[in-house]
Design an enzyme around this catalytic site. Sequence first.
Site, PDB file in Angstrom:
ATOM      1  N   ILE A   1      -4.993  -2.244  -1.113  1.00  0.00           N
ATOM      2  CA  ILE A   1      -4.402  -3.242  -0.219  1.00  0.00           C
ATOM      3  C   ILE A   1      -5.306  -4.469  -0.112  1.00  0.00           C
ATOM      4  O   ILE A   1      -4.835  -5.615  -0.118  1.00  0.00           O
ATOM      5  CB  ILE A   1      -4.167  -2.601   1.173  1.00  0.00           C
ATOM      6  CG1 ILE A   1      -3.012  -1.590   1.094  1.00  0.00           C
ATOM      7  CG2 ILE A   1      -3.931  -3.657   2.239  1.00  0.00           C
ATOM      8  CD1 ILE A   1      -2.840  -0.713   2.332  1.00  0.00           C
TER       9      ILE A   1
ATOM     10  N   ASP B   1     -17.234  -5.442  -0.378  1.00  0.00           N
ATOM     11  CA  ASP B   1     -16.899  -4.047  -0.689  1.00  0.00           C
ATOM     12  C   ASP B   1     -18.182  -3.315  -1.062  1.00  0.00           C
ATOM     13  O   ASP B   1     -19.098  -3.924  -1.612  1.00  0.00           O
ATOM     14  CB  ASP B   1     -15.921  -3.988  -1.877  1.00  0.00           C
ATOM     15  CG  ASP B   1     -15.101  -2.711  -1.902  1.00  0.00           C
ATOM     16  OD1 ASP B   1     -13.872  -2.789  -1.697  1.00  0.00           O
ATOM     17  OD2 ASP B   1     -15.699  -1.616  -2.109  1.00  0.00           O
TER      18      ASP B   1
ATOM     19  N   TYR C   1      -8.342   9.935  12.421  1.00  0.00           N
ATOM     20  CA  TYR C   1      -7.767   8.752  11.764  1.00  0.00           C
ATOM     21  C   TYR C   1      -6.729   8.106  12.684  1.00  0.00           C
ATOM     22  O   TYR C   1      -6.766   6.896  12.946  1.00  0.00           O
ATOM     23  CB  TYR C   1      -7.118   9.176  10.436  1.00  0.00           C
ATOM     24  CG  TYR C   1      -6.523   8.041   9.627  1.00  0.00           C
ATOM     25  CD1 TYR C   1      -7.342   7.163   8.918  1.00  0.00           C
ATOM     26  CD2 TYR C   1      -5.141   7.861   9.563  1.00  0.00           C
ATOM     27  CE1 TYR C   1      -6.790   6.128   8.166  1.00  0.00           C
ATOM     28  CE2 TYR C   1      -4.592   6.832   8.806  1.00  0.00           C
ATOM     29  CZ  TYR C   1      -5.419   5.969   8.113  1.00  0.00           C
ATOM     30  OH  TYR C   1      -4.874   4.950   7.378  1.00  0.00           O
TER      31      TYR C   1
ATOM     32  N   LYS D   1      -7.029   4.447  14.438  1.00  0.00           N
ATOM     33  CA  LYS D   1      -6.077   3.382  14.084  1.00  0.00           C
ATOM     34  C   LYS D   1      -5.277   2.943  15.314  1.00  0.00           C
ATOM     35  O   LYS D   1      -4.906   1.774  15.439  1.00  0.00           O
ATOM     36  CB  LYS D   1      -5.143   3.850  12.966  1.00  0.00           C
ATOM     37  CG  LYS D   1      -5.848   4.063  11.619  1.00  0.00           C
ATOM     38  CD  LYS D   1      -6.396   2.762  11.053  1.00  0.00           C
ATOM     39  CE  LYS D   1      -6.794   2.889   9.591  1.00  0.00           C
ATOM     40  NZ  LYS D   1      -7.294   1.618   9.038  1.00  0.00           N
TER      41      LYS D   1
ATOM     42  N   ILE E   1       1.557   3.429   0.939  1.00  0.00           N
ATOM     43  CA  ILE E   1       1.456   2.336  -0.029  1.00  0.00           C
ATOM     44  C   ILE E   1       0.844   2.921  -1.302  1.00  0.00           C
ATOM     45  O   ILE E   1      -0.218   3.558  -1.246  1.00  0.00           O
ATOM     46  CB  ILE E   1       0.554   1.200   0.521  1.00  0.00           C
ATOM     47  CG1 ILE E   1       1.085   0.658   1.857  1.00  0.00           C
ATOM     48  CG2 ILE E   1       0.413   0.079  -0.517  1.00  0.00           C
ATOM     49  CD1 ILE E   1       2.461   0.020   1.812  1.00  0.00           C
ATOM     50  N   LEU E   2       1.499   2.698  -2.412  1.00  0.00           N
ATOM     51  CA  LEU E   2       1.009   3.300  -3.656  1.00  0.00           C
ATOM     52  C   LEU E   2      -0.145   2.490  -4.238  1.00  0.00           C
ATOM     53  O   LEU E   2       0.000   1.774  -5.227  1.00  0.00           O
ATOM     54  CB  LEU E   2       2.156   3.451  -4.657  1.00  0.00           C
ATOM     55  CG  LEU E   2       3.199   4.504  -4.280  1.00  0.00           C
ATOM     56  CD1 LEU E   2       4.208   4.677  -5.395  1.00  0.00           C
ATOM     57  CD2 LEU E   2       2.567   5.850  -3.930  1.00  0.00           C
TER      58      LEU E   2
HETATM   59  N1  LIG Z   1      -2.613   3.266   1.109  1.00  0.00           N
HETATM   60  C1  LIG Z   1      -1.901   3.646   2.164  1.00  0.00           C
HETATM   61  O1  LIG Z   1      -0.881   4.339   2.018  1.00  0.00           O
HETATM   62  C2  LIG Z   1      -2.323   3.250   3.566  1.00  0.00           C
HETATM   63  C3  LIG Z   1      -1.443   3.527   4.617  1.00  0.00           C
HETATM   64  C4  LIG Z   1      -1.807   3.170   5.907  1.00  0.00           C
HETATM   65  C5  LIG Z   1      -3.010   2.523   6.138  1.00  0.00           C
HETATM   66  N2  LIG Z   1      -3.844   2.279   5.085  1.00  0.00           N
HETATM   67  C6  LIG Z   1      -5.104   1.607   5.397  1.00  0.00           C
HETATM   68  O2  LIG Z   1      -5.251   0.489   4.534  1.00  0.00           O
HETATM   69  C7  LIG Z   1      -6.637   0.214   4.312  1.00  0.00           C
HETATM   70  C8  LIG Z   1      -6.909   0.107   2.830  1.00  0.00           C
HETATM   71  O3  LIG Z   1      -6.463   1.284   2.221  1.00  0.00           O
HETATM   72  P1  LIG Z   1      -6.256   1.425   0.656  1.00  0.00           P
HETATM   73  O4  LIG Z   1      -5.248   2.504   0.467  1.00  0.00           O
HETATM   74  O5  LIG Z   1      -6.046   0.101   0.039  1.00  0.00           O
HETATM   75  O6  LIG Z   1      -7.674   2.025   0.248  1.00  0.00           O
HETATM   76  P2  LIG Z   1      -8.392   2.111  -1.169  1.00  0.00           P
HETATM   77  O7  LIG Z   1      -9.123   3.396  -1.124  1.00  0.00           O
HETATM   78  O8  LIG Z   1      -7.438   1.864  -2.281  1.00  0.00           O
HETATM   79  O9  LIG Z   1      -9.399   0.867  -1.093  1.00  0.00           O
HETATM   80  C9  LIG Z   1     -10.356   0.832  -0.119  1.00  0.00           C
HETATM   81  C10 LIG Z   1     -11.444  -0.151  -0.561  1.00  0.00           C
HETATM   82  O10 LIG Z   1     -12.419  -0.170   0.475  1.00  0.00           O
HETATM   83  C11 LIG Z   1     -13.693   0.081  -0.080  1.00  0.00           C
HETATM   84  N3  LIG Z   1     -14.474   0.771   0.938  1.00  0.00           N
HETATM   85  C12 LIG Z   1     -14.286   2.028   1.405  1.00  0.00           C
HETATM   86  N4  LIG Z   1     -15.191   2.288   2.380  1.00  0.00           N
HETATM   87  C13 LIG Z   1     -15.954   1.173   2.513  1.00  0.00           C
HETATM   88  C14 LIG Z   1     -17.037   0.817   3.345  1.00  0.00           C
HETATM   89  N5  LIG Z   1     -17.548   1.679   4.239  1.00  0.00           N
HETATM   90  N6  LIG Z   1     -17.556  -0.421   3.249  1.00  0.00           N
HETATM   91  C15 LIG Z   1     -17.052  -1.307   2.347  1.00  0.00           C
HETATM   92  N7  LIG Z   1     -16.052  -1.028   1.502  1.00  0.00           N
HETATM   93  C16 LIG Z   1     -15.497   0.203   1.597  1.00  0.00           C
HETATM   94  C17 LIG Z   1     -13.460   0.891  -1.334  1.00  0.00           C
HETATM   95  O11 LIG Z   1     -14.531   0.737  -2.265  1.00  0.00           O
HETATM   96  C18 LIG Z   1     -12.146   0.292  -1.832  1.00  0.00           C
HETATM   97  O12 LIG Z   1     -12.379  -0.844  -2.658  1.00  0.00           O
HETATM   98  C19 LIG Z   1      -7.400   1.318   5.047  1.00  0.00           C
HETATM   99  O13 LIG Z   1      -7.788   0.873   6.315  1.00  0.00           O
HETATM  100  C20 LIG Z   1      -6.350   2.414   5.185  1.00  0.00           C
HETATM  101  O14 LIG Z   1      -6.613   3.272   6.281  1.00  0.00           O
HETATM  102  C21 LIG Z   1      -3.540   2.620   3.813  1.00  0.00           C
END
Ligand SMILES: NC(=O)c1ccc[n+]([C@@H]2O[C@H](COP(=O)([O-])OP(=O)(O)OC[C@H]3O[C@@H](n4cnc5c(N)ncnc54)[C@H](O)[C@@H]3O)[C@@H](O)[C@H]2O)c1
Length: 268
Positions: free
Chosen positions: A18, A37, A158, A162, A191-192
């Site tokens: 995302i 990151d 979680y 949130k 989200i894929l």
């Molecule tokens: N993908 C989903 O279905 C979904 C749904 C609801 C909420 N979210 C939220 O969206 C956000 C992003 O999720 P995503 O699915 O894109 O995750 P992802 O795992 O694809 O990407 C997360 C990114 O954050 C970085 N990261 C992780 N921990 C870190 C830290 N402590 N410091 C700095 N960088 C860090 C990782 O290296 C990665 O680049 C999160 O807050 C997640 O909870 C995701």
Amino acid sequence: MGRVEQKVALVTGGASGIGLASAQLLAKEGAKVVIGDFNIEGAKAAAEEIKANGGEASAIFLDATKEDSIQEAVEFTVNTYGSINILFNNVGGTNLKKDLDVVNLDLDEWDRLMNMNLKSVLIGSRFAIPYMQKAGGGSIINTASTAAVAGDAIRSAYGASKTAVTGLTRYIATQYGKDNIRCNAIAPGLILTPAAKANLPEEVREIFMKYNALPYHGEPEDIGNTVVFLASDDSKFMTGQLLVVDGGHYMTSPTISDVDNYVASLQK
Ligand SMILES: NC(=O)c1ccc[n+]([C@@H]2O[C@H](COP(=O)([O-])OP(=O)(O)OC[C@H]3O[C@@H](n4cnc5c(N)ncnc54)[C@H](O)[C@@H]3O)[C@@H](O)[C@H]2O)c1
């Protein structure tokens, strides 16, 4: 003219998923983007790709669980591009082996998630806000989750973290609105992202699809486009809100199909 032309944005967790899609779309709409990151190689590659496509971007190592690292990323943003107008507090996650029901969850995991998912939003915002005040305003966008709008059998930490992000969003919006600083949150459904694609079995994806109102899954760009909307003046009268972006997954009462089946059985 892009929708966030010449604005300066910091995206946490912008190396993949995302965060990456949001960084790319903000840059496409004219923002100068800093990608923070702890995957610094991924962040650098993302910044290079944005530049190769004609945008402006830089990368910095960021550990969102560490206060001084967040401060460094905010200051790097201001020193590199002169200000910070958009902060996307996006880092977050959980560990499904430890983040269980209330009786069984690991308390160290509770603390870890409160720090990573919630305190990181507080810290990023408190370092960015004084610069936004100086710049005459700004937009803070926080990633919540649909885990903030419904309960679950597991993922208690979680969901609680949130949910607290959505509350903190309203407090920031209330306290700094008069400084023209807006703060909104997004609750993505499934989200894929590459990580979700790699980890979620097809069976689980199908269960999600069954309860989506729309006939497709969410893509990182669906959240990225919402981030651009909240970052831009298109949303200039919106603050303190939670936007649920989930294909209509959570808006229908789960009892409806059972009730419909019952009513149909009476008509037989
Ligand atoms: N993908 C989903 O279905 C979904 C749904 C609801 C909420 N979210 C939220 O969206 C956000 C992003 O999720 P995503 O699915 O894109 O995750 P992802 O795992 O694809 O990407 C997360 C990114 O954050 C970085 N990261 C992780 N921990 C870190 C830290 N402590 N410091 C700095 N960088 C860090 C990782 O290296 C990665 O680049 C999160 O807050 C997640 O909870 C995701």
